[in-house]
Design a protein around this motif. Structure first.
Motif, PDB file in Angstrom:
ATOM      1  N   LEU A 125     -53.531 -27.355 -86.639  1.00 29.13           N
ATOM      2  CA  LEU A 125     -52.821 -26.380 -85.838  1.00 29.13           C
ATOM      3  C   LEU A 125     -53.786 -25.341 -85.302  1.00 29.13           C
ATOM      4  N   THR A 126     -53.466 -24.792 -84.134  1.00 29.64           N
ATOM      5  CA  THR A 126     -54.190 -23.661 -83.577  1.00 29.64           C
ATOM      6  C   THR A 126     -53.281 -22.446 -83.687  1.00 29.64           C
ATOM      7  N   PHE A 127     -53.796 -21.369 -84.273  1.00 30.74           N
ATOM      8  CA  PHE A 127     -52.996 -20.178 -84.540  1.00 30.74           C
ATOM      9  C   PHE A 127     -53.296 -19.068 -83.552  1.00 30.74           C
ATOM     10  N   GLY A 128     -52.253 -18.263 -83.261  1.00 28.93           N
ATOM     11  CA  GLY A 128     -52.468 -17.002 -82.576  1.00 28.93           C
ATOM     12  C   GLY A 128     -52.977 -15.967 -83.569  1.00 28.93           C
ATOM     13  N   LYS A 129     -53.269 -14.765 -83.081  1.00 30.10           N
ATOM     14  CA  LYS A 129     -53.814 -13.718 -83.952  1.00 30.10           C
ATOM     15  C   LYS A 129     -52.728 -13.050 -84.793  1.00 30.10           C
ATOM     16  N   GLY A 130     -51.470 -13.306 -84.464  1.00 28.94           N
ATOM     17  CA  GLY A 130     -50.394 -12.753 -85.273  1.00 28.94           C
ATOM     18  C   GLY A 130     -49.934 -11.391 -84.794  1.00 28.94           C
ATOM     19  N   THR A 131     -48.668 -11.094 -85.091  1.00 30.39           N
ATOM     20  CA  THR A 131     -48.089  -9.777 -84.816  1.00 30.39           C
ATOM     21  C   THR A 131     -47.714  -9.140 -86.137  1.00 30.39           C
TER      22      THR A 131
END
Lengths: 112, 114
Positions: free
Chosen positions: B102-108
């Protein structure tokens, strides 16, 4: 077990020293992944395994990083000659073919 | 290049309100999208998965939508509680399973204020 177990929780190494991190995936999970998280930024994919075979290692800095998943042993991620920029939390995750990723709680590596 | 964007600023929501988090992506044709929750000092924990042919998925107080035309997913927490405070990560997969990482975003970072 039912959890991905990572050891050690914390690891401190002087620059240039070797670091070795371990991961016991959930029993029955054929796929293992290593990710690097630097300063709560995004996860950087390092490498994935299908059983003991490397599937994708496009994220690995190959000159210093290596990883293995041998039968009947924890998986390992080894960094030769650590650099300051290797300081990060390293997460291991495992899955079956159709399950979501199950993550361990990470190993925090500090290179001084 | 492939990119996943999430609101990088902390999101402050009053308890009881609905929190809405956004995940936008470019140069992807993901087979599915996942949302994870990460608490300090812990690994991410899977919350919900939505496939490319699904518009909406629900689980208790959580709802995820997926618009492949807009290249966007929205993650809603209704009747939010202080215990919902955490970092929420959006993740994309190219294929349906297996060893495709999986490729992740930086998160909120979500903060629910009592």
């Amino acid at each position: 077990g039912e959890e991905v177990a990572q050891t050690p929780k914390h690891l401190v190494r002087g620059e240039g020293q070797k670091a070795k991190l371990y991961c016991a995936p959930i029993k029955g999970h054929s796929y293992v992944f290593w990710y690097q998280q630097v300063l709560k930024n995004e996860f950087k994919f390092l490498i994935s395994f299908q059983n003991e075979n490397v599937f994708d290692e496009t994220g690995m800095p190959k000159e210093r990083f290596s990883a293995k998943c041998l039968p009947n042993s924890p998986c390992s991620l080894e960094i030769q000659a650590t650099k300051l920029e290797d300081s990060a939390v390293y997460f291991c995750a495992s899955r079956t073919q159709f399950s979501p990723l199950h993550f361990g709680n990470g190993t925090r590596l500090t290179v001084t | 290049s492939q990119k996943i964007e999430q609101n990088s600023e902390a999101l402050n929501i009053q308890e009881g309100k609905t929190a809405t988090l956004t995940c936008n992506y470019t140069n992807y044709s993901p087979a599915y999208l996942q949302w994870y929750r990460q608490d300090p000092g812990r690994g991410p924990v899977f919350l919900l998965l939505i496939r490319e042919n699904e518009k909406e998925k629900r689980k208790e107080r959580l709802k995820v939508t997926f618009d492949t035309t807009l290249k966007q997913s929205l993650f809603h927490i209704t009747a939010s509680q202080p215990a919902d405070s955490a970092t929420y990560l959006c993740a994309l997969a190219r294929s349906g399973g297996g060893a495709d990482g999986l490729t992740f975003g930086k998160g909120t970072h979500l903060i629910i204020q009592p």
